[in-house]
Every structure is written in C-alpha cells, then in structure tokens.
Motif scaffolding. Structure first.
Motif, mmCIF file in Angstrom:
data_model
loop_
_atom_site.group_PDB
_atom_site.id
_atom_site.type_symbol
_atom_site.label_atom_id
_atom_site.label_comp_id
_atom_site.label_asym_id
_atom_site.label_seq_id
_atom_site.Cartn_x
_atom_site.Cartn_y
_atom_site.Cartn_z
ATOM 1 N N THR A 199 -33.116 8.447 5.952
ATOM 2 C CA THR A 199 -32.925 7.918 7.298
ATOM 3 C C THR A 199 -32.058 8.827 8.161
ATOM 4 N N HIS A 200 -31.064 9.460 7.594
ATOM 5 C CA HIS A 200 -30.209 10.377 8.360
ATOM 6 C C HIS A 200 -29.405 11.234 7.396
ATOM 7 N N TYR A 201 -28.819 12.288 7.959
ATOM 8 C CA TYR A 201 -27.922 13.172 7.224
ATOM 9 C C TYR A 201 -26.515 13.046 7.817
ATOM 10 N N THR A 202 -25.535 13.281 6.993
ATOM 11 C CA THR A 202 -24.143 13.360 7.437
ATOM 12 C C THR A 202 -23.550 14.642 6.875
ATOM 13 N N THR A 248 -20.179 14.582 11.136
ATOM 14 C CA THR A 248 -21.103 14.214 12.204
ATOM 15 C C THR A 248 -22.404 13.756 11.570
ATOM 16 N N ILE A 249 -23.087 12.831 12.229
ATOM 17 C CA ILE A 249 -24.327 12.240 11.729
ATOM 18 C C ILE A 249 -25.503 12.897 12.446
ATOM 19 N N LEU A 250 -26.509 13.302 11.665
ATOM 20 C CA LEU A 250 -27.684 13.985 12.200
ATOM 21 C C LEU A 250 -28.926 13.178 11.880
ATOM 22 N N ASN A 251 -29.966 13.387 12.665
ATOM 23 C CA ASN A 251 -31.237 12.715 12.427
ATOM 24 C C ASN A 251 -31.891 13.244 11.157
ATOM 25 N N ALA A 252 -32.827 12.436 10.642
ATOM 26 C CA ALA A 252 -33.531 12.852 9.432
ATOM 27 C C ALA A 252 -34.414 14.067 9.677
ATOM 28 N N SER A 253 -34.766 14.325 10.929
ATOM 29 C CA SER A 253 -35.598 15.485 11.248
ATOM 30 C C SER A 253 -34.785 16.770 11.405
ATOM 31 N N SER A 254 -33.483 16.708 11.307
ATOM 32 C CA SER A 254 -32.642 17.893 11.496
ATOM 33 C C SER A 254 -32.847 18.872 10.347
ATOM 34 N N ASN A 307 -30.612 7.111 2.506
ATOM 35 C CA ASN A 307 -31.797 6.293 2.760
ATOM 36 C C ASN A 307 -31.390 4.826 2.662
#
Length: 835
Positions: A559-562, A575-581, A603
C-alpha cells in the motif's frame, strides 16, 4: 654480623618446627560417645598437662569442629596442675566430622588432639523378603529391601534354620556384601523338599533389627528361565497363515524339560505407544501356537514366559522379543469417484478421474494401488487397463462413445470389488453468487445460491493456485444433500496461501458448469522490502532508488513505503511514499555526515523493513568557502539596492518620508473646461467682486529680457494680450456655477496659489507651476502647453501662438484671463495697477 643473623633465623625456624610436635603430646580428648544419632548432643573434654607451658603460648583451650571454631568451652584447672576444657555440642547434624582441641601460639592455632565423630540412624527392619530356587545352580537366592539410609556401616546377615517350628540345626549365615541386598544359600546346606525358616538381620553401631521370618520349601519357589520364541519360514509351511494370523513356535529351557509348566504370550503392534495384549495359557506340549485376530499387514512384537505348573513356582522373565508381520487382506472399501472430461477431437475425450477410499470394516486391509480399466462394448471379454497408480487421481483418453469405466483397489492379497464410474453430461444449470470468507487461518467457508431445479449434490474442489507438485493432488469433497448452500473447508487449508475453489452441481443424469473463486484463509506481511541503492549523492542531498519486489502469493499488494534516515546524533527522520514510488531524494543533509537509511514496505497485513544502507555526504572543499561568502555578500548587496530603489521610487513609500505636493492641474481645476454658449453669453464677474475667493499668496519674479514672440510688439510699452477674455466654467451647469456665491476665504478649505512672472519695466506674465504645498490633491505634474489646447483658443477660434521662449512652459494672455487671479491685488506691476 651476617652469619650471626643467619644463625638466629635458623634457630627460630627449628623452634617453630619442633614446638607443634611437642604440643601434640600435651593434650588428650575424651568423648561421651564417638557415634551418636543424627541430631543428638555430644560432650567432649580436653586435658592439658602442666609441662606443656611454652613462651608465648596462650593457656586458653579452643575447640574446632571441622574448620569452624566452637564457642562455649568451659575452662578449669585441676588439683594436679592440669588444665581441662569441656564442650557440649547440643545438636550434632554432621554424619562425619573431626573435633579438635587447640591452643593459640604465635597468632596461629596449634592442634593438641583430634577425635572423629559420626552420626546416623539405627538400621530399619528389612522387609519384602523373598527367595527363589535356581535350577541351574540349585541355590536358594533371597533378596530384601533394606529400608532408609542409616549413614553408618550396616551389616546384613541372612539367617536360616532347617525347621519352621524350632530354631535347631541352624544353617551357616550368609553375609551380604557391602551395598548389596541379596544373598544365596548353597545347595549343600539345603533340604529341597523340607520347610525351612529364613530371616534377615541388620546391625550397625546404633542397634540391630530383624525382619519377619519366612517359612518355605525350596522347591516351591522355583523360578524357570524364559523359553526361546521363534517362527518358521513360511516357505517351509504347507499353507500360509490366514490374514490377520501368526504362527508361533518356541523351545523351553532345557533344565526345565522334566518340569511341568505353563506359558503366556503377549503381543504389541508396532503402531506408536500401543499397549501389550496377553494371550494364555498356551498348551505346553505342542510347542506351537497360531495367534489370530490381528490387524492385517501389521508388524507385531511378541514375548513369552513360563511357570512351574501345577506345583507352586514363580514366573520366568519375558523372553527376548520376536517381530513378525501379519499377512495382507483383500481391501474391503467403497470408492467415491468424481470425473471431469474435456474433448480433444470429435472421437476422443480427455478424462480426469478422482476417487476416495472409504473402508467398510475396521480391518479392511491395506491398499497398495488402484487400477482403472475399460471394457469395450464390441469386444466380449476384453478389458483394457487405463491407469495403474498409487495416487487418488488418474488422467486417460477414451473414445467419445465410452460412458463407463471400472475402478478397483488392490494389494498383495487380491483386489476389491470393482466400482463402476459413469460419466455425466454437462447440461445442468449453473450456480449463482459463489462467495467465500475466512473463518480462521485453517478453514474457509464457501457458499452459493441454490439453482433451479435443485441439484442432488455438489462437488467442492480446492487446491493451491497455481498448483504445486509437492502438495500432491487437489482436495475435493462430495456433498450429497442438494439443499445446502455452503460448506466449511478444513482439510489441507493453510494460512498465507492462495486457494482456487471450484463448486460443481450434480443432477440426476448431468452436472452443471463449474464455478471458481479464489481466496486466502489469512494474508501475511511482505516477506521482504525492496533493497535500497544509492544513485547520486551531493553535499546536502542523496538520491536513492529501489526496484519493487514482484507480487507474492499469499501476500496482499504493498500500500505504501516509508523511508527512514538517522544521523550520527540519533536524530530520526521519515517520510511516507506511494506504492508506485521508485526513488526518493533526501534533502537537508549535512555535508560530510554519516546517515543510516532503510525502507519499510507496508500492506494490509503488516510491514517489513529492508536491509540498512549507510551513506556519507560529500564534504565541503576549502576553496568553496570564499566563493560561498562572496555569493552571500553579493546577494545581500542586491537585496539592499532593490529595497532602496523600491523605497524611493514607489510614490506611496515616498510620501511616508517627506510631504508630497499635489499638482494643481490634477486638482478640481482639472475639471474646468472651456465652454462657448451660443444661446447665452455669461459675463465675467467683476474683478473687484468681493465674492471671489482671495488669493492668499502671489509671488512676483524678476524676468530676464528675452526675445519677443511673433504676436508681441517690440516698441510698445503695453502687454500684448488677447482682446477677449476666455470664459472658464466648471464642468456641469454653467449657470449654477456663475450664480452661486463664492465661499469666503475664511471658511474655504481650499488654498489657492499662483506665481507671477514680471519685471519693473516689462509686462507681467503668469505661469502655473508645481507648488510645494498641497493644493487640490493632485499628484501628477502640470500639463504641457500642447496638452490643454482649449486653454490657448480665443472665442473666435483664433489660435494663440506660443511664446518663443522655452524657459516658460505655458505663457498666456494678461493675468485677467486666469480666473484665479480675479480679486488679486498685485503691487509693483504697472499694467495691473487698476486691480
């Protein structure tokens, strides 16, 4: 001197060595009892003769128990000159210890005498006395249980008499060895068929105990040795044993061949921790036995023992184990089947057959394999084998007209009854609204809506998606109740795995299309996070990148990366990044600093961290510092210049520093326009009209001589002015402007200004110019001559030529033409003397 010192040292050493030996002969310890019960008191006394006095020797007697000093010794001197010390140990809790009598000499304890103390318990009464007659040695061996530990040397003696009524004709005692609790009476001291009395006596320093007497006849306590159990090779037997049976043979112990006896057999299946099953008594004369009622194709462990019979005796020990295996039994099962078919061409179909064995009896026999066969309709007696497998499924090809095959289970004993498999057509209605949900990590609920007409049953299949060869065939279940709308799947369901579930309705002569659905019983966090890579790095920034992990079965999408980074001062940032990063740039780093970075993938089920990445930013070079300082100074200068220009050039900012004088041309005078009325001619008010606003200030300037204009006369002393006075009115109604009285100068809020150019000898001119005080609120500069042409036009539309002098912007006719000068009194100018 050195030699004398050495001699004195040697003499002192000799005294020290000889003194203890002489002291040892001075004292003597006396004990109340050297061996006592554990916990009882002990009294001891130590007497020192009078010739034991030495220089520096303390006369006080000290006591030591082991290595510990004991207080409480009572000192006294006897009449004969000896010295005595007495001590009482109230509770002696040591099984063995040394009590010492000491004197203090030269700051060390010297032992005068030493005594050993022991403590324990008197022997308990021996019990469980039993005797066995050994036919090999013909000796009577008796054994007993000695009881609790006494902590003292204890002697056990086996005593016996040749009669139970009187203690006469005693048999020599048998003393057991230390630590042993058994003893044997030899054959020469025995009368085999006569009663004898036997008992055990235990003795130590604290007392003696005797066991109850045992009266017996030696031959009544005979114990046989176990027989030898064995089996015969099946090839030497006329007929093999029946399924579930074993044939046994044994050989008795040779010295007991003339002794009548009976035997017992016990067996145990090698299936975990099964209990022993006892069989007996066995016939002693046949020396063979057939044991039945066992599980087919099962290994068993067997043992045997014997006893003297019918006379009294003791059971022998169990014989060594023998392992035998029962014969196979024909499988007695019912095979539940399920099949799928897929046409290959017009004449051949691909069949996939599944089955499950259902045992009809508890001991139905083991299955070694399955056989699928087909009997063609046009060939009498011909059977074509299709599959021979140990699995629970099979795939084969058949002609499209084939409607049935046979399935059997087999082992080494034979085959089961054949199970016919009839193929169904695919023509029934399908299921609707197939759904699933997870009950727990090891179960899945699958539900559906019942079609119309109602099926007779359902086949539910589930398997991993994609299927794994290591996990074997798919699992399936057949439900024979057509009214149900769901079932709980518990078999072969594991968490974090994706399952494909198929449900097929079964009708009387057909089956409906199969519905499919995918489900997890439990999802899990990502197994690993992407690995970070450093792409570029600078002094205050670092560019990172990573490659996303491919999707995994059993794991929901990320769902996302940190991204986390920590400096050497343990300051953490994230910082929190989108899963598409796919990358990120760290800004605000310090030059020449160390940072630790890691990435966390998340996830719906959890999160996982990546391996850490350690990086160091670039350091500032020495040559860059002056450049940076110069750039900062230049930037500061530019900012100051821009601020100054903005401050001085902006009118709104300029007024805040000094007064701004408005332009009269942009005051209310700017709304004046020349007007020529054809219907009505307005008369100028008299110059001496008191209603005219007075001029508060007028300045007369000395004008230098200059060239005359084209409309001026060079020799005339009068001013060249237009003959007609131009009419000036405010914009609006001119009548109102002329009729309304002018406000008095004392009440007017307008201050009017003018500037007059003149000389004592020449004509005067008026010039409108910028003033230094606010007039009418205008901020724009005065208009040029060409900007107000109406101001230079006569009523007859005759243009007024401009003055040739460029020093004056606007020079017009006589001062009477300017309405503001009406009512002025000008002194010093002859042409205006009449005002």
């Amino acid at each position: 001197m050195a030699r004398r010192g050495d001699c004195s040292l040697i003499r002192a050493a000799l005294i020290i060595l000889l003194l203890p030996r002489s002291l040892e002969e001075c004292g003597h310890i006396s004990l109340s009892a050297p061996i006592v019960r554990l916990g009882d008191s002990v009294t001891a006394s130590c007497v020192i003769s009078q010739n034991c006095s030495r220089p520096g020797l303390d006369s006080r007697i000290l006591w030591k128990l082991g290595a510990e000093l004991q207080p409480g010794g009572r000192q006294r001197r006897l009449p004969d000159g000896t010295q005595e010390s007495t001590i009482t140990l109230p509770h002696f809790n040591h099984t063995q210890a040394f009590l010492s009598c000491c004197l203090n000499w030269a700051n060390s304890l010297q032992i005068l005498d030493q005594a050993e103390l022991r403590a324990g318990y008197p022997p308990a009464i021996p019990h469980n006395l039993s005797c066995l007659m050994n036919l090999t040695t013909y000796s009577l061996t008796c054994q007993w249980e000695p009881g609790p530990e006494t902590h003292l040397p204890t002697r056990f003696t086996l005593k016996s008499f040749q009669s139970c009524q009187t203690q006469k004709d005693s048999i020599p005692d048998c003393v057991a060895e230390d630590g042993q609790s058994h003893c044997s009476i030899l054959r020469k001291h025995l009368i085999l068929y006569q009663n004898m009395s036997i008992w055990v006596q235990a003795e130590n320093a604290l007392g003696t105990s005797v066991s109850p007497q045992l009266c017996l006849i030696p031959m009544d306590v005979v114990k046989l040795e176990p027989p030898m159990l064995w089996t015969v090779d099946p090839s030497h037997e006329a007929a093999p044993p029946q399924p579930g049976c074993l044939r046994l043979h044994w050989e008795p112990w040779k010295p007991s061949l003339h002794v009548s006896q009976k035997c017992e057999l016990r067996h145990q299946p090698q299936l975990g921790a099964a209990n022993w099953t006892l069989e007996g008594p066995l016939p002693a004369k046949t020396l063979q036995y057939e044991l039945c009622g066992l599980l087919p194709a099962t290994a068993y462990t067997l043992q045997m023992r014997c006893i003297r019979w019918p006379l009294p005796g003791h059971w022998s020990n169990w014989s060594p184990s023998v392992k035998l295996r029962t014969a196979e039994r024909v499988p007695i099962v019912r095979l539940r089947t399920w099949s799928r078919q897929r046409p290959l061409d017009n004449r051949t179909v691909d069949m996939q057959l599944f089955w499950k064995p259902m045992p009809l009896e508890e001991n139905s026999g083991q299955i070694q394999g399955y056989l699928v066969s087909w009997r063609p309709s046009g060939q009498a007696g011909a059977v074509l084998p299709l599959c021979n497998t140990t699995a629970l499924s099979c795939t084969f090809h058949l002609p499209s007209e084939a409607r049935e095959v046979a399935l059997v289970a087999y082992n080494s004993a034979g085959t089961s009854h054949p199970t016919p498999v009839v193929f169904l057509d695919s023509g029934g209605p399908p299921l609707t609204k197939l759904y699933t949900m997870a009950q727990d990590p090891h179960s899945l609920w699958v539900g559906w809506e019942c079609p119309n007409p109602q099926p007779e049953g359902y086949v539910i299949e589930w398997d991993l998606s994609p299927p794994s060869p290591r996990d074997g065939n798919k699992t399936w279940r057949m439900e024979y109740k057509g009214s149900i709308t769901g079932t709980l799947l518990r078999e072969n369901i594991r968490p974090f795995r994706l399952y494909k579930i198929s449900v097929t309705p079964l009708y009387e002569d057909a089956m409906g299309p199969t519905g499919h659905i995918y489900a997890y019983s439990q999802e899990m966090a990502p197994s690993r996070a992407p690995e970070l890579h450093l792409k570029h790095i600078g002094k205050t920034w670092a560019q990172l990148e990573w490659v996303p992990e491919p999707p995994e079965l059993g794991k929901s999408p990320v769902t996302h990366y940190t991204i986390f980074w920590t400096n050497t001062q343990n300051q953490s940032f994230s910082t929190i990044l989108n899963a598409s990063s796919r990358g990120f740039v760290l800004h605000g780093l310090e030059p020449g600093s160390l940072y630790h970075v890691h990435l966390m993938a998340t996830n719906q089920a959890g999160c996982t961290n990546s391996t850490g990445l350690t990086l160091m930013t670039l350091a500032l070079e020495g040559s860059e510092l002056p450049i940076l300082l110069g750039l900062f100074a230049l930037l500061f200068t530019v900012i100051c210049f821009c601020a100054t220009a903005w401050l001085f050039c902006k009118p709104t900012r300029k007024n805040s520093l000094w007064p701004s004088v408005p332009d009269p041309a942009h005051s209310s005078l700017g709304s004046w326009v020349p007007t020529t009325m054809e219907e009505e001619t307005f008369q100028l008010p008299s110059l001496r009209d008191p209603g005219m606003p007075p001029i508060t200030k007028i300045t007369v300037l000395e004008e230098e001589e200059k060239k005359l204009g084209p409309w001026e006369s060079s020799d005339s002393s009068e001013t060249c002015l237009p003959t007609l006075v131009q009419t000036y009115v405010l914009q609006g109604d001119p009548k109102i402007a002329s009729i309304q009285p002018q406000p008095q100068s004392g009440t007017s809020d307008q201050v009017l200004y003018g500037q007059v150019l003149g000389s004592p000898t020449g004509p005067g001119h008026y010039l409108r110019c910028d003033s230094t005080q606010p007039l009418l609120g205008g901020l724009t500069p005065s208009p040029k001559c060409y900007e107000n042409l109406w101001f230079q036009t006569s009523p007859l539309r005759s243009p007024v030529p401009s003055a040739s002098s460029q020093e004056d912007d606007c020079v017009f006719g006589p001062l009477l033409d300017f309405p503001l000068l009406q009512g002025l009194r000008v002194h010093g100018v002859e042409e205006l003397g009449g005002f």
